[in-house]
Design an enzyme around this catalytic site. Sequence first.
Site, PDB file in Angstrom:
ATOM      1  N   HIS A   7       0.825  -1.200   0.000  1.00 41.39           N
ATOM      2  CA  HIS A   7       0.000   0.000   0.000  1.00 41.39           C
ATOM      3  C   HIS A   7       0.864   1.256   0.000  1.00 41.39           C
ATOM      4  O   HIS A   7       2.043   1.214   0.335  1.00 41.39           O
ATOM      5  CB  HIS A   7      -0.978   0.044   1.181  1.00 41.39           C
ATOM      6  CG  HIS A   7      -0.339   0.047   2.539  1.00 41.39           C
ATOM      7  ND1 HIS A   7      -0.029  -1.104   3.226  1.00 41.39           N
ATOM      8  CD2 HIS A   7       0.058   1.068   3.348  1.00 41.39           C
ATOM      9  CE1 HIS A   7       0.523  -0.794   4.391  1.00 41.39           C
ATOM     10  NE2 HIS A   7       0.591   0.516   4.489  1.00 41.39           N
ATOM     11  N   HIS A  79       4.006   7.069   3.915  1.00 41.73           N
ATOM     12  CA  HIS A  79       4.930   5.943   3.744  1.00 41.73           C
ATOM     13  C   HIS A  79       4.444   5.038   2.626  1.00 41.73           C
ATOM     14  O   HIS A  79       3.301   5.142   2.184  1.00 41.73           O
ATOM     15  CB  HIS A  79       5.108   5.149   5.048  1.00 41.73           C
ATOM     16  CG  HIS A  79       3.885   4.443   5.553  1.00 41.73           C
ATOM     17  ND1 HIS A  79       3.012   5.006   6.458  1.00 41.73           N
ATOM     18  CD2 HIS A  79       3.373   3.216   5.282  1.00 41.73           C
ATOM     19  CE1 HIS A  79       2.036   4.152   6.732  1.00 41.73           C
ATOM     20  NE2 HIS A  79       2.215   3.056   6.029  1.00 41.73           N
ATOM     21  N   GLU A 130       7.732   0.957   4.997  1.00 44.91           N
ATOM     22  CA  GLU A 130       7.196  -0.081   5.866  1.00 44.91           C
ATOM     23  C   GLU A 130       7.404  -1.423   5.174  1.00 44.91           C
ATOM     24  O   GLU A 130       7.175  -1.534   3.962  1.00 44.91           O
ATOM     25  CB  GLU A 130       5.688   0.171   6.083  1.00 44.91           C
ATOM     26  CG  GLU A 130       5.012  -0.863   6.970  1.00 44.91           C
ATOM     27  CD  GLU A 130       3.510  -0.575   7.174  1.00 44.91           C
ATOM     28  OE1 GLU A 130       2.919   0.162   6.365  1.00 44.91           O
ATOM     29  OE2 GLU A 130       2.953  -1.104   8.145  1.00 44.91           O
TER      30      GLU A 130
HETATM   31 CO    CO Z   1       1.201   1.211   6.337  1.00 46.75          CO
END
Ligand code: CO
Length: 134
Positions: A7, A79, A130
Amino acid sequence: MIGKLNHVAIAVPDLEAATALYRDTLGAKVSAPVPQPAHGVTVVFVELPNTKVELLHPLGDKSPIAAFLEKNGAGGIHHICYEVEDIYAARDQLKAKGARVLGDGEPKIGAHDKPVLFLHPKDFVGTLVELEQA
Ligand code: CO
């Protein structure tokens, strides 16, 4: 090491407005807001055919995105999340190459109930990364 893009997370000052933008202007499929008190955010998931966008809005006093929104009043990409097969192996390889893992370096259970780690943006061309064990 990294696999799919899981994502892209965008911090937004107005969750309703951002949701309407993705739903009505961009024509995307969006979820209802999902409060995640353990992570200090409310999330709207934007489902795309090949990945997700997460619209993040602060929840509670100690939201990890509050400072970001103070600096970026109109919102912005917070992020990006890449999938890895083995988060411990990925962490150890990255540390051996000098990358900094945020926090105490131990994976935490993330927003999708899977182990995640964050990597220092200064080590990754200005992007908070991440990693999620898929
Ligand atoms: Co995230």
